[in-house]
Write a protein that holds these residues in place. Structure first.
Motif, PDB file in Angstrom:
ATOM      1  N   GLN A 122       0.816  -1.219   0.000  1.00  0.00           N
ATOM      2  CA  GLN A 122       0.000   0.000   0.000  1.00  0.00           C
ATOM      3  C   GLN A 122       0.855   1.277   0.000  1.00  0.00           C
ATOM      4  OE1 GLN A 122      -3.293   0.239   2.758  1.00  0.00           O
ATOM      5  NE2 GLN A 122      -3.646  -1.959   2.705  1.00  0.00           N
ATOM      6  N   SER A 123       2.046   1.204   0.584  1.00  0.00           N
ATOM      7  CA  SER A 123       2.869   2.409   0.714  1.00  0.00           C
ATOM      8  C   SER A 123       3.744   2.658  -0.506  1.00  0.00           C
ATOM      9  CB  SER A 123       3.760   2.293   1.959  1.00  0.00           C
ATOM     10  OG  SER A 123       2.963   2.048   3.103  1.00  0.00           O
ATOM     11  N   THR A 124       4.041   1.603  -1.259  1.00  0.00           N
ATOM     12  CA  THR A 124       4.947   1.726  -2.404  1.00  0.00           C
ATOM     13  C   THR A 124       4.531   2.787  -3.429  1.00  0.00           C
ATOM     14  OG1 THR A 124       5.786  -0.509  -2.129  1.00  0.00           O
ATOM     15  CG2 THR A 124       5.963   0.421  -4.347  1.00  0.00           C
ATOM     16  N   PRO A 125       3.259   2.849  -3.851  1.00  0.00           N
ATOM     17  CA  PRO A 125       2.911   3.876  -4.857  1.00  0.00           C
ATOM     18  C   PRO A 125       3.085   5.308  -4.348  1.00  0.00           C
ATOM     19  CG  PRO A 125       1.024   2.409  -4.421  1.00  0.00           C
ATOM     20  CD  PRO A 125       2.137   1.942  -3.555  1.00  0.00           C
ATOM     21  N   ARG A 126       2.930   5.500  -3.043  1.00  0.00           N
ATOM     22  CA  ARG A 126       3.133   6.867  -2.511  1.00  0.00           C
ATOM     23  C   ARG A 126       4.599   7.268  -2.660  1.00  0.00           C
ATOM     24  NH1 ARG A 126      -1.182   5.100   0.999  1.00  0.00           N
ATOM     25  NH2 ARG A 126       0.162   4.129   2.567  1.00  0.00           N
ATOM     26  N   LEU A 127       5.493   6.359  -2.293  1.00  0.00           N
ATOM     27  CA  LEU A 127       6.908   6.670  -2.451  1.00  0.00           C
ATOM     28  C   LEU A 127       7.259   6.807  -3.930  1.00  0.00           C
ATOM     29  CD1 LEU A 127       9.644   7.137  -1.154  1.00  0.00           C
ATOM     30  CD2 LEU A 127      10.097   4.697  -1.408  1.00  0.00           C
ATOM     31  N   ALA A 128       6.675   5.942  -4.762  1.00  0.00           N
ATOM     32  CA  ALA A 128       6.964   5.989  -6.201  1.00  0.00           C
ATOM     33  C   ALA A 128       6.563   7.338  -6.781  1.00  0.00           C
ATOM     34  CB  ALA A 128       6.234   4.854  -6.927  1.00  0.00           C
ATOM     35  N   HIS A 129       5.477   7.909  -6.272  1.00  0.00           N
ATOM     36  CA  HIS A 129       5.081   9.215  -6.789  1.00  0.00           C
ATOM     37  C   HIS A 129       6.092  10.286  -6.407  1.00  0.00           C
ATOM     38  CE1 HIS A 129       2.741  12.804  -7.745  1.00  0.00           C
ATOM     39  NE2 HIS A 129       2.209  12.017  -8.657  1.00  0.00           N
ATOM     40  N   LEU A 130       6.586  10.203  -5.183  1.00  0.00           N
ATOM     41  CA  LEU A 130       7.623  11.158  -4.775  1.00  0.00           C
ATOM     42  C   LEU A 130       8.876  11.006  -5.638  1.00  0.00           C
ATOM     43  CD1 LEU A 130       7.397  11.068  -0.864  1.00  0.00           C
ATOM     44  CD2 LEU A 130       6.795  12.985  -2.359  1.00  0.00           C
ATOM     45  N   THR A 131       9.311   9.776  -5.853  1.00  0.00           N
ATOM     46  CA  THR A 131      10.546   9.596  -6.629  1.00  0.00           C
ATOM     47  C   THR A 131      10.344   9.996  -8.090  1.00  0.00           C
ATOM     48  OG1 THR A 131      10.088   7.253  -7.001  1.00  0.00           O
ATOM     49  CG2 THR A 131      11.484   7.806  -5.112  1.00  0.00           C
ATOM     50  N   SER A 132       9.113   9.880  -8.588  1.00  0.00           N
ATOM     51  CA  SER A 132       8.856  10.299  -9.979  1.00  0.00           C
ATOM     52  C   SER A 132       9.057  11.801 -10.145  1.00  0.00           C
ATOM     53  CB  SER A 132       7.434   9.920 -10.405  1.00  0.00           C
ATOM     54  OG  SER A 132       6.480  10.840  -9.864  1.00  0.00           O
ATOM     55  N   GLU A 133       9.103  12.507  -9.027  1.00  0.00           N
ATOM     56  CA  GLU A 133       9.368  13.949  -9.064  1.00  0.00           C
ATOM     57  C   GLU A 133      10.789  14.282  -8.581  1.00  0.00           C
ATOM     58  OE1 GLU A 133       4.872  15.777  -8.572  1.00  0.00           O
ATOM     59  OE2 GLU A 133       6.208  15.828  -6.826  1.00  0.00           O
ATOM     60  N   GLY A 134      11.676  13.316  -8.631  1.00  0.00           N
ATOM     61  CA  GLY A 134      13.083  13.618  -8.361  1.00  0.00           C
ATOM     62  C   GLY A 134      13.517  13.497  -6.918  1.00  0.00           C
ATOM     63  N   VAL A 135      12.660  12.925  -6.064  1.00  0.00           N
ATOM     64  CA  VAL A 135      13.051  12.752  -4.659  1.00  0.00           C
ATOM     65  C   VAL A 135      14.046  11.589  -4.551  1.00  0.00           C
ATOM     66  CG1 VAL A 135      12.210  12.032  -2.382  1.00  0.00           C
ATOM     67  CG2 VAL A 135      10.964  13.765  -3.689  1.00  0.00           C
ATOM     68  N   THR A 136      15.159  11.830  -3.880  1.00  0.00           N
ATOM     69  CA  THR A 136      16.157  10.767  -3.668  1.00  0.00           C
ATOM     70  C   THR A 136      16.364  10.466  -2.184  1.00  0.00           C
ATOM     71  OG1 THR A 136      17.890  12.444  -3.868  1.00  0.00           O
ATOM     72  CG2 THR A 136      17.423  11.119  -5.837  1.00  0.00           C
ATOM     73  N   THR A 137      15.798  11.308  -1.306  1.00  0.00           N
ATOM     74  CA  THR A 137      15.855  11.048   0.143  1.00  0.00           C
ATOM     75  C   THR A 137      14.489  11.366   0.733  1.00  0.00           C
ATOM     76  OG1 THR A 137      18.191  11.720   0.282  1.00  0.00           O
ATOM     77  CG2 THR A 137      16.957  11.664   2.346  1.00  0.00           C
ATOM     78  N   VAL A 138      14.009  10.473   1.602  1.00  0.00           N
ATOM     79  CA  VAL A 138      12.714  10.727   2.230  1.00  0.00           C
ATOM     80  C   VAL A 138      12.781  10.331   3.695  1.00  0.00           C
ATOM     81  CG1 VAL A 138      11.759   8.491   1.544  1.00  0.00           C
ATOM     82  CG2 VAL A 138      10.213  10.372   1.994  1.00  0.00           C
ATOM     83  N   GLU A 139      12.192  11.145   4.526  1.00  0.00           N
ATOM     84  CA  GLU A 139      12.031  10.787   5.927  1.00  0.00           C
ATOM     85  C   GLU A 139      10.664  10.144   6.079  1.00  0.00           C
ATOM     86  OE1 GLU A 139      10.807  12.206  10.224  1.00  0.00           O
ATOM     87  OE2 GLU A 139       9.769  12.244   8.293  1.00  0.00           O
ATOM     88  N   ILE A 140      10.592   9.064   6.854  1.00  0.00           N
ATOM     89  CA  ILE A 140       9.314   8.387   7.081  1.00  0.00           C
ATOM     90  C   ILE A 140       9.148   8.144   8.580  1.00  0.00           C
ATOM     91  CG2 ILE A 140       7.902   6.346   6.580  1.00  0.00           C
ATOM     92  CD1 ILE A 140       9.470   5.985   3.980  1.00  0.00           C
ATOM     93  N   LYS A 141       8.006   8.544   9.105  1.00  0.00           N
ATOM     94  CA  LYS A 141       7.722   8.383  10.528  1.00  0.00           C
ATOM     95  C   LYS A 141       6.826   7.177  10.772  1.00  0.00           C
ATOM     96  CE  LYS A 141       7.442  13.429  10.742  1.00  0.00           C
ATOM     97  NZ  LYS A 141       8.764  13.784  11.278  1.00  0.00           N
ATOM     98  N   SER A 142       6.982   6.584  11.945  1.00  0.00           N
ATOM     99  CA  SER A 142       5.978   5.638  12.417  1.00  0.00           C
ATOM    100  C   SER A 142       4.860   6.471  13.059  1.00  0.00           C
ATOM    101  CB  SER A 142       6.595   4.670  13.424  1.00  0.00           C
ATOM    102  OG  SER A 142       7.013   5.371  14.577  1.00  0.00           O
ATOM    103  N   GLY A 143       4.041   5.900  13.913  1.00  0.00           N
ATOM    104  CA  GLY A 143       3.047   6.708  14.606  1.00  0.00           C
ATOM    105  C   GLY A 143       1.611   6.302  14.351  1.00  0.00           C
ATOM    106  N   TYR A 144       1.413   5.250  13.509  1.00  0.00           N
ATOM    107  CA  TYR A 144       0.060   4.709  13.343  1.00  0.00           C
ATOM    108  C   TYR A 144      -0.023   3.296  13.896  1.00  0.00           C
ATOM    109  CZ  TYR A 144      -0.977   8.702  10.321  1.00  0.00           C
ATOM    110  OH  TYR A 144      -1.170   9.961   9.827  1.00  0.00           O
ATOM    111  N   GLY A 145       0.937   2.963  14.779  1.00  0.00           N
ATOM    112  CA  GLY A 145       0.918   1.651  15.419  1.00  0.00           C
ATOM    113  C   GLY A 145       0.557   1.813  16.880  1.00  0.00           C
TER     114      GLY A 145
END
Ligand code: DI6
Ligand code: FE
Length: 405
Positions: A122-145
């Protein structure tokens, strides 16, 4: 062979985003050479030595910027809140929705219910959209557990996303996002479990680089936040805060006191807290997507931050409730249209300053010799086009650690 390099990109215009004082740190007729995934040379092509390159790429005048950095996201989560969005637009109140299991706790329920592969899927397409716009580093938080098992699951998925997506992922433990249902409103009791149980285990398993807390009336108080920061320091993890988003809790001053990497949101930042941030060198992370989505009217004090030389980063805050935004380019546009940042400030906010907000300024965020060869190459005539357009993606190609894709 003296000047053997892996790859050369030539005939380029380069926005180095270095702190040189010139707009965008721009270089006309530029060249970048890479060796072993790092930048080996950058400058005017006419000044370049004769490289013996494994591959030489003529960019025909295209612009190169540093690979973009989204330094604040919650992009790993299960389900979504579109049904709730629809209910609200049909007239139901936020309270009615929360009373029937909606809101952030509905995302907690779907994130707990999702298996690890399902959460990754479920999370892969969200990251893929960011990388399609040139993102090479992303911070990801937990917090829904909001329990050790699910928080750990989220952070493992974040790590896997980085591996499969060829993205540098910085992971943040946000166990203190809200109180889970089983705590029955016992905020202090839950904070104790975050400090004494979840956080030490997450740190011992090497699952996080930093710790974050939602310091607000709907999150946790100043004193509760402080307890988490003490525990983070004890575990040797960097800290950052969601601060002053909906009200002024002096969270930004607390962030400064603990040498936090950043204080994020800041719509309700006070002048004394801003001064503490300036003295401590805390980065302000601006999240115009949440401002837009919540139809906020109170702006973060941008002029005050400029006056105090507080570095300003820009990020998507990608999350299912208040900023379902997976476009870093739209975040740039929002930063300019809603917060009145200049395009140069906004681009610095997703490159040089964002790297600083993640504690990786020595590694990424500008195009300088020795840093990672993370590039975004654009079909544009001027770097301001990146924040000017609404919903248009001019990415030509993306290079992460010297490699395509
Ligand atoms: N601030 C926010 O706006 C989000 N989290 C946070 O700390 C809200 C997250 C959600 O509604 O799912
Ligand atoms: Fe957030």
């Amino acid at each position: 062979v003296g000047n053997q390099v892996d790859r050369v990109w030539r005939n380029a215009r380069i926005a180095t985003m270095g702190d040189s004082g010139t707009a965008y740190g721009a270089i006309e007729a530029g060249l970048i050479a890479s060796v072993g995934g790092k930048i080996a040379w950058v400058g005017r092509e006419s000044d370049a030595p004769d490289f013996n390159a494994g591959q030489s790429i003529d960019l025909a005048g295209r612009w190169i910027t540093p690979g973009l950095i989204d330094c604040h996201t919650h992009l790993v989560y299960g389900g979504n809140r579109a049904p709730e969005f629809e209910r609200r637009l049909n007239g139901e109140s936020y309270q009615q929705i929360a009373a029937t299991g909606g809101g952030i706790l509905s995302t907690v329920a779907s994130t707990r219910a999702a298996s690890e592969p399902e959460l990754l899927r479920q999370s892969t397409p969200r990251l893929a959209h960011l990388t399609s716009e040139g993102v090479t580093t992303v911070e990801i938080k937990s917090g829904y557990g909001l329990d050790l098992e699910t928080e750990s699951k989220m952070l493992r998925v974040a790590g896997d996303l980085g591996k499969y997506g060829n993205v540098r992922v910085s992971r943040t433990f946000l166990g203190a996002h809200t109180v889970p249902p089983e705590a029955a409103g016992d905020r202090d009791g839950y904070i104790a479990s975050v400090c004494d149980h979840q956080l030490p285990a997450i740190a011992a398993d090497g699952l996080a680089d930093a710790v974050d807390v939602f310091c607000d009336t709907v999150g946790f108080s100043y004193q509760q936040t402080r307890r988490v920061l003490v525990a983070a320091r004890r575990a040797g993890l960097a800290v950052k805060l969601h601060a002053e988003q909906l009200s002024d809790q002096s969270g930004a001053a607390l962030a400064a006191e603990f040498g936090a990497l950043s204080a994020d949101h800041l719509e309700h930042l006070s002048e004394p807290s801003a001064q503490r941030m300036a003295t401590a060198g805390t980065v302000a992370v601006l999240l115009p997507g949440a401002f837009y989505y919540l139809q906020e009217t109170r702006l973060p004090p941008i002029d005050l931050m400029r006056r105090l030389n507080i570095p300003m980063a820009v990020a998507t805050d990608c999350n299912p409730g208040t900023s379902p935004l997976t476009s870093i380019l739209l975040a740039l546009n929002f930063a300019c249209t809603l917060f009145r940042l200049t395009p140069d400030e906004a681009l610095a906010g997703v490159t040089r300053v964002a790297a600083r907000a993640l504690g990786i300024a020595g590694l990424a965020g500008t195009l300088e010799v020795g840093k990672a060869c993370d590039l975004a190459i654009w079909d544009i005539e001027h770097p301001a086009e990146l924040s000017y357009a609404i919903g248009f993606n001019p990415l030509y190609c993306r290079i992460a650690g010297g490699c395509d894709g």
